[in-house]
Design a protein around this motif. Sequence first.
Motif, short mmCIF file in Angstrom:
data_model
loop_
_atom_site.label_atom_id
_atom_site.label_comp_id
_atom_site.label_asym_id
_atom_site.label_seq_id
_atom_site.Cartn_x
_atom_site.Cartn_y
_atom_site.Cartn_z
N ALA A 37 65.63 10.61 2.31
CA ALA A 37 66.22 11.45 1.26
C ALA A 37 65.13 12.35 0.68
N SER A 38 65.40 13.65 0.67
CA SER A 38 64.46 14.61 0.06
C SER A 38 65.28 15.60 -0.75
N THR A 39 64.61 16.51 -1.45
CA THR A 39 65.34 17.46 -2.29
C THR A 39 66.29 18.34 -1.45
N ALA A 40 65.97 18.52 -0.14
CA ALA A 40 66.81 19.37 0.71
C ALA A 40 68.10 18.66 1.12
N GLY A 41 68.03 17.32 1.24
CA GLY A 41 69.21 16.58 1.68
C GLY A 41 68.83 15.25 2.28
N VAL A 42 69.76 14.68 3.06
CA VAL A 42 69.54 13.35 3.66
C VAL A 42 69.48 13.49 5.18
N THR A 43 68.43 12.92 5.78
CA THR A 43 68.27 12.94 7.24
C THR A 43 68.42 11.54 7.78
N LEU A 44 69.29 11.38 8.79
CA LEU A 44 69.48 10.08 9.44
C LEU A 44 68.91 10.16 10.85
N THR A 45 68.26 9.09 11.32
CA THR A 45 67.69 9.07 12.66
C THR A 45 68.03 7.77 13.36
N GLY A 46 68.45 7.89 14.63
CA GLY A 46 68.67 6.71 15.48
C GLY A 46 67.98 6.95 16.80
N SER A 47 67.42 5.89 17.42
CA SER A 47 66.71 6.09 18.68
C SER A 47 66.64 4.79 19.48
N ASP A 48 66.65 4.91 20.82
CA ASP A 48 66.35 3.75 21.66
C ASP A 48 65.16 4.07 22.56
N SER A 49 64.39 5.06 22.17
CA SER A 49 63.21 5.61 22.86
C SER A 49 63.56 6.44 24.11
N ASP A 50 64.78 6.30 24.66
CA ASP A 50 65.24 7.23 25.71
C ASP A 50 65.99 8.40 25.05
N ILE A 51 66.88 8.05 24.14
CA ILE A 51 67.66 9.06 23.40
C ILE A 51 67.29 8.94 21.93
N SER A 52 67.10 10.07 21.25
CA SER A 52 66.91 10.06 19.79
C SER A 52 67.85 11.10 19.20
N ILE A 53 68.53 10.73 18.12
CA ILE A 53 69.46 11.67 17.46
C ILE A 53 69.09 11.75 15.99
N GLU A 54 68.96 12.98 15.49
CA GLU A 54 68.66 13.19 14.08
C GLU A 54 69.78 14.04 13.48
#
Length: 380
Positions: A37-54
Amino acid sequence: MHFVIQREQFVQSVQHVNKAVSSRTTIPILTGIKIDASTAGVTLTGSDSDISIESFIPTADEEIEYVDIKESGSIVLQARFFADIVKKLPGDEIEISVQDQFATTLRSGSVVFNLNGLDPEEYPRLPKLEEDQTFFLPQNLLKDMIRQTVFAVSTQETRPVLTGVNIENNNEQLTCTATDSHRLAMRTAATETESDELSISNVVIPGKSLNELRQILEDTDERVQIVVTDSQVLFKFKHLLFFSRLLDGKYPVTNNMIPEQSKTTMELSTKDLLHSLERALLLSKEAKNNVINFKTLEGSVIEINSVSAEVGKVTEKMTCHSLEGEELRISFNGKNIIDALKVIDSEYVHIMFTGAMSPFVIRPADHDQMLHLFSPVRTY
């Protein structure tokens, strides 16, 4: 960390990044979803080291307020529970706060969940890619291209490079190719680039990554930016980044496999042929090879039959839209043909045979942006 967020936006983002999280990872921190969470908004990240999604949710967009950030910070929460919890929360807003020792509280309506978080400092950083090799495609076109090729990738790990789709981009023409060495699916499309000279070849994206990406792509003509490096590919959306590693190894040269000449050609209704093959396969389900026999008869008629020693035999005659060339008897894996016919969106298909023991080609009758190649089956 402390913020209040619109539930609907949050659930959608959590579901997107959760696609990259694997329970089978050997790195414990990757079983979680990272929330920043930052002043710009909320960033979510998921990864299995092959695929990463932000996925990024801005505090406000087009005068709609999505997030109220009370205190910046970050946390990693176990994806297995967290994704289900946010989906089932009752209110329109979710309040998330983190106390000491990564203890996290989720509130929505009258429901309060207390979760044990993980240290966000342990979460690996996403790569920063050089954007030298980059091109653009509409989302709906990319979704179609994946659907029309990814089914033909190999499921055998003996040749890992064949478990992916090969992409080449030359002179603003993108070619996607998938093969498991018995069949081949190829799809081409025009792309847009911002550089004059773009040549991308032998870039193999795992089929698994493309299947996950396809679920995120929407049926709109909004453009996706595709960035290619030596070891990674990145698909950039407005508020989402999708990274995938590339497969190592040299993809087979497929252009010279496609026959130029033909001995027998025919045009058939896609739907009629599909249904006929599905009926023929009803008896050969028990047999592992799904063999269907195919022969030409007088007067633009073909015969399709399938025999199962235990169950019986099915024979069906079908009239072609057109039939030219030599008489033909050939056997093939019916399931492979069915898979291809299901992704061809044209009313008629054109089939080109080069003999009973040679590969044959099926393509849509009304355009040349797609091609399917099959090896016949020896039945004697």
